[in-house]
Design an enzyme around this catalytic site. Structure first.
Site, short mmCIF file in Angstrom:
data_model
loop_
_atom_site.label_atom_id
_atom_site.label_comp_id
_atom_site.label_asym_id
_atom_site.label_seq_id
_atom_site.Cartn_x
_atom_site.Cartn_y
_atom_site.Cartn_z
N LYS A 1 -12.89 23.67 66.26
CA LYS A 1 -11.54 23.48 65.73
C LYS A 1 -11.63 23.16 64.20
O LYS A 1 -11.90 22.24 63.92
CB LYS A 1 -10.73 22.33 66.54
N GLY B 1 -14.40 14.49 58.95
CA GLY B 1 -13.12 14.33 58.59
C GLY B 1 -12.81 13.03 57.83
O GLY B 1 -13.66 12.15 57.53
N SER B 2 -11.52 12.64 57.84
CA SER B 2 -11.17 11.30 57.21
C SER B 2 -11.60 10.26 58.25
O SER B 2 -11.81 10.17 59.62
CB SER B 2 -9.43 11.28 57.03
N GLY C 1 -11.35 9.98 62.35
CA GLY C 1 -12.50 9.85 62.67
C GLY C 1 -12.47 8.81 63.97
O GLY C 1 -13.06 8.89 64.95
N GLU D 1 -18.39 11.90 61.12
CA GLU D 1 -18.90 11.51 59.69
C GLU D 1 -17.43 11.80 58.87
O GLU D 1 -16.79 12.48 59.04
CB GLU D 1 -19.55 12.62 59.27
N CYS E 1 -17.03 14.48 50.39
CA CYS E 1 -17.12 13.01 50.79
C CYS E 1 -18.10 12.33 50.07
O CYS E 1 -17.91 11.02 49.86
CB CYS E 1 -17.67 13.32 52.33
N GLN F 1 -2.75 17.68 49.19
CA GLN F 1 -3.84 16.94 48.35
C GLN F 1 -3.22 16.70 46.88
O GLN F 1 -3.37 15.68 46.32
CB GLN F 1 -4.82 17.99 48.23
N GLU G 1 -10.43 6.28 48.87
CA GLU G 1 -10.99 7.23 48.66
C GLU G 1 -9.89 8.37 48.19
O GLU G 1 -8.83 8.67 48.79
CB GLU G 1 -11.25 7.85 50.00
P1 NAP Z 1 -8.83 15.25 58.42
O1 NAP Z 1 -7.40 15.11 58.07
O2 NAP Z 1 -9.34 13.86 59.08
O3 NAP Z 1 -9.05 16.43 59.28
C1 NAP Z 1 -10.24 16.63 59.93
C2 NAP Z 1 -10.31 17.70 60.91
O4 NAP Z 1 -9.56 16.86 61.90
C3 NAP Z 1 -9.18 18.93 60.61
O5 NAP Z 1 -9.82 19.81 61.58
C4 NAP Z 1 -8.02 18.44 61.27
O6 NAP Z 1 -7.23 19.26 61.70
C5 NAP Z 1 -8.40 17.48 62.47
N1 NAP Z 1 -7.24 16.72 62.90
C6 NAP Z 1 -6.40 15.80 62.50
N2 NAP Z 1 -5.92 15.24 63.23
C7 NAP Z 1 -6.44 15.35 64.50
C8 NAP Z 1 -6.37 14.45 65.62
N3 NAP Z 1 -5.24 13.79 66.08
N4 NAP Z 1 -7.25 14.99 66.70
C9 NAP Z 1 -7.87 15.52 66.39
N5 NAP Z 1 -8.47 16.35 65.27
C10 NAP Z 1 -7.37 16.27 64.34
O7 NAP Z 1 -9.82 15.27 57.05
P2 NAP Z 1 -9.43 16.41 56.03
O8 NAP Z 1 -8.46 16.09 55.06
O9 NAP Z 1 -9.78 17.89 56.67
O10 NAP Z 1 -11.14 16.30 55.25
C11 NAP Z 1 -11.16 15.29 54.04
C12 NAP Z 1 -11.79 14.02 54.66
O11 NAP Z 1 -13.10 14.28 55.43
C13 NAP Z 1 -12.23 13.03 53.74
O12 NAP Z 1 -11.99 11.70 54.01
C14 NAP Z 1 -13.65 13.32 53.41
O13 NAP Z 1 -14.18 12.25 52.77
C15 NAP Z 1 -14.06 13.74 54.98
N6 NAP Z 1 -15.47 14.22 54.83
C16 NAP Z 1 -16.42 13.57 55.31
C17 NAP Z 1 -17.59 14.35 55.20
C18 NAP Z 1 -19.02 13.67 55.66
O14 NAP Z 1 -19.75 14.34 56.08
N7 NAP Z 1 -19.12 12.19 55.68
C19 NAP Z 1 -17.80 15.59 54.88
C20 NAP Z 1 -16.55 16.21 54.48
C21 NAP Z 1 -15.30 15.67 54.43
P3 NAP Z 1 -5.81 20.05 60.58
O15 NAP Z 1 -6.48 20.35 59.43
O16 NAP Z 1 -5.51 21.04 61.62
O17 NAP Z 1 -5.01 18.71 60.42
#
Ligand code: NAP
Length: 480
Positions: free
Chosen positions: A174, A226-227, A231, A248, A282, A329, A380
């Site tokens: 996904k 993701g966030s 997570g 992560e 991230c 964003q 963040e």
């Molecule tokens: P996000 O909003 O948490 O989304 C991540 C993924 O989760 C997306 O595919 C999202 O789908 C999905 N998602 C959202 N709500 C969900 C739920 N209730 N159940 C299951 N899946 C769900 O994060 P993002 O805005 O895409 O990414 C930015 C964040 O990722 C930042 O906090 C960044 O630091 C972090 N990040 C961490 C790393 C690492 O390796 N530590 C690397 C890159 C990014 P949708 O897009 O369809 O909402």
């Protein structure tokens, strides 16, 4: 771009019809880049079933055969590097040079894990009885759910999918909606060599489709990036179902500058760590902690360097950074910029945007004058922004560096060997670096965070093989 790309989910090798959402280029909001045909929750189980079926045949192949398929995926990705990079830049605004580098990283990851197909996957362990042959081997988990963010639309999916496959698993993926055109393009390219059902990709909202994958689908493991908020939600559900998981998550990474740092090299690394990908990494450096004595010289250099940064359209190779990825964003980051303009003092800012187009452009900004507890130093921001904090001495610099709930990446800039080593030891982050920016850990090295940045597992390199397999301990007694 002249072509409008149509993105579909893929289950068992077949494209799925669905609703239609138009995607616009964040570098130019009048440019129509593609259409997402999103699906809804009922197809999740269909995708899981297809994966289950494909996994059995896949797992029975030799490691060498699996490796050969991964090598073919690498060849396909490399052949399509320009197209994939261009589509991703147009979809989520990452500068084209960075995107090409990211696709090249995807190719390296596929080749690295392809080679694992011909390496040992266990140990021979001495047994008390000489007639017993005892050994351990890695076995697949089954079907792995993969949920990915938009900010690394190629490298992150591949650093999960490649080790999952070489360990004998099938995948239900996904991707983030904000990077689903790119995900669909990757699937188009991979379909030419993939067995049907081995990777099933679902386009749809995280809160519906993603949540169904977590709560209902018969997956055997979940790898999420993701966030931190999402997570933690994912981790809680996986724990309640006793599904193996890794998460992560976010970061609030630090670049520490000591009084003996080479300032020209340091500033160049800070600019790259803070502002590439418009700060949407991230591992981005969003706090800069400097010893008091070097602060005036550092501020002068940052002021000049940030003023000269070129912000503009992602497809223009001259630009150092592009727009942020989306309206959400843009609004979120601008909220922090407004707070900074109200409660902090500007140290360095880029004056102009090198584009006539309307896009989600934000001028890079570094501020000072808030303490280490302030929202700007704790949350963040995920945009082209950093806060500068002053430390009396080295010990205070380390205290400030560690003063965060996150623990992803931390760098120090110094030529002092002893203080470098102390920093590497005392830093509460999963990736710690000296005279290197906070981002950019290589594919063959473990990647992951401490504290609230991770579930304390690691991705990439050999560490990923641990996650995507289970160890079975085998013993056989030779009678007679
Ligand atoms: P996000 O909003 O948490 O989304 C991540 C993924 O989760 C997306 O595919 C999202 O789908 C999905 N998602 C959202 N709500 C969900 C739920 N209730 N159940 C299951 N899946 C769900 O994060 P993002 O805005 O895409 O990414 C930015 C964040 O990722 C930042 O906090 C960044 O630091 C972090 N990040 C961490 C790393 C690492 O390796 N530590 C690397 C890159 C990014 P949708 O897009 O369809 O909402």
């Amino acid at each position: 771009m002249t072509n409008v790309y149509e993105a579909y989910s893929v289950i068992n090798g077949k494209q799925q019809d669905g609703g239609a959402t138009t995607i616009y280029n964040p570098s130019n909001l009048s440019e129509h880049v593609g259409i997402l045909h999103d699906v809804s929750s009922p197809v999740v189980e269909e995708a899981t079933e297809a994966a289950k079926h494909a996994q059995q045949a896949w797992a029975s192949l030799s490691g060498l055969k699996k490796g050969a398929t991964l090598e073919n995926l690498a060849v396909k990705l490399e052949e399509n590097k320009e197209d994939i990079a261009t589509l991703a830049s147009s979809e989520m605004g990452k500068p084209i040079k960075e995107m090409k580098g990211e696709v090249a990283r995807g190719v390296q990851l596929l080749r690295y894990y392809a080679a694992e197909g011909s390496r040992s996957d266990g140990d021979v362990i001495p047994a008390a009885d000489p007639q017993v042959h005892q050994y351990s081997k890695r076995v697949p988990l089954g079907v792995v759910g993969v949920i990915t963010p938009w900010n690394f639309p190629v490298a992150i999916p591949i650093w999960k999918i490649a080790p999952a496959l070489i360990c004998g698993n099938a995948v239900v993926w996904k991707p983030a909606k904000q990077a689903a055109l790119t995900a669909s393009k990757i699937m188009d390219v991979f379909q030419e060599v993939l067995p049907a059902g081995l990777i099933n990709m679902l386009i749809g909202s995280g809160s519906q489709l993603g949540n169904t994958l977590l709560e209902k689908a018969t997956i055997d493991a979940l790898s999420f990036t993701g966030s931190t908020a999402t997570g933690l939600h994912a981790a809680a559900i996986c724990a309640s179902r006793n599904i193996k998981y890794q998460t992560e998550m976010g970061g609030k990474n630090v670049a520490v500058v000591l009084d003996d740092a080479d300032l020209d090299k340091t500033v160049s690394a800070i600019l790259s760590g803070t502002f590439t990908s418009a700060g949407q990494k991230c591992t981005a450096s969003s706090r800069i902690v400097a010893e008091k004595t070097i602060m005036p010289a550092l501020k002068d250099k940052l002021k000049t360097a940030v003023a000269e940064l070129r912000v503009g359209e992602a497809l223009d190779e001259q630009n150092f950074l592009g727009p942020v990825s989306s309206k959400d964003q843009y609004e979120k980051v601008n909220g922090y910029i407004s707070l900074a303009k109200k409660e902090a003092n500007v140290v360095a800012e880029t004056e102009t945007i090198a584009s006539d187009q309307e896009g989600y452009y934000i001028q890079p900004l570094i501020v000072e004058g808030v303490d280490a507890n302030h929202t700007l130093a704790q949350e963040e921001v995920f945009g082209p922004f950093a806060v500068l904090l002053e430390a009396e001495d080295f010990d205070e610099a380390i205290d400030i560096a560690n003063h965060t709930d996150y623990g992803l990446s931390a760098s120090i800039f110094t030529n002092d060997l002893s203080r470098s080593h102390q920093f590497l030891e005392r830093s509460e982050a999963g990736m710690v670096r000296v005279n290197l920016e906070t981002a950019g850990v290589e594919f063959q090295a473990p990647f992951g965070g401490m504290k609230m940045s991770s579930s304390h597992t690691r991705e990439q390199g050999q560490a990923a093989l641990e996650f995507y397999s289970e160890t079975k301990t085998c013993a056989i007694k030779h009678n007679g």
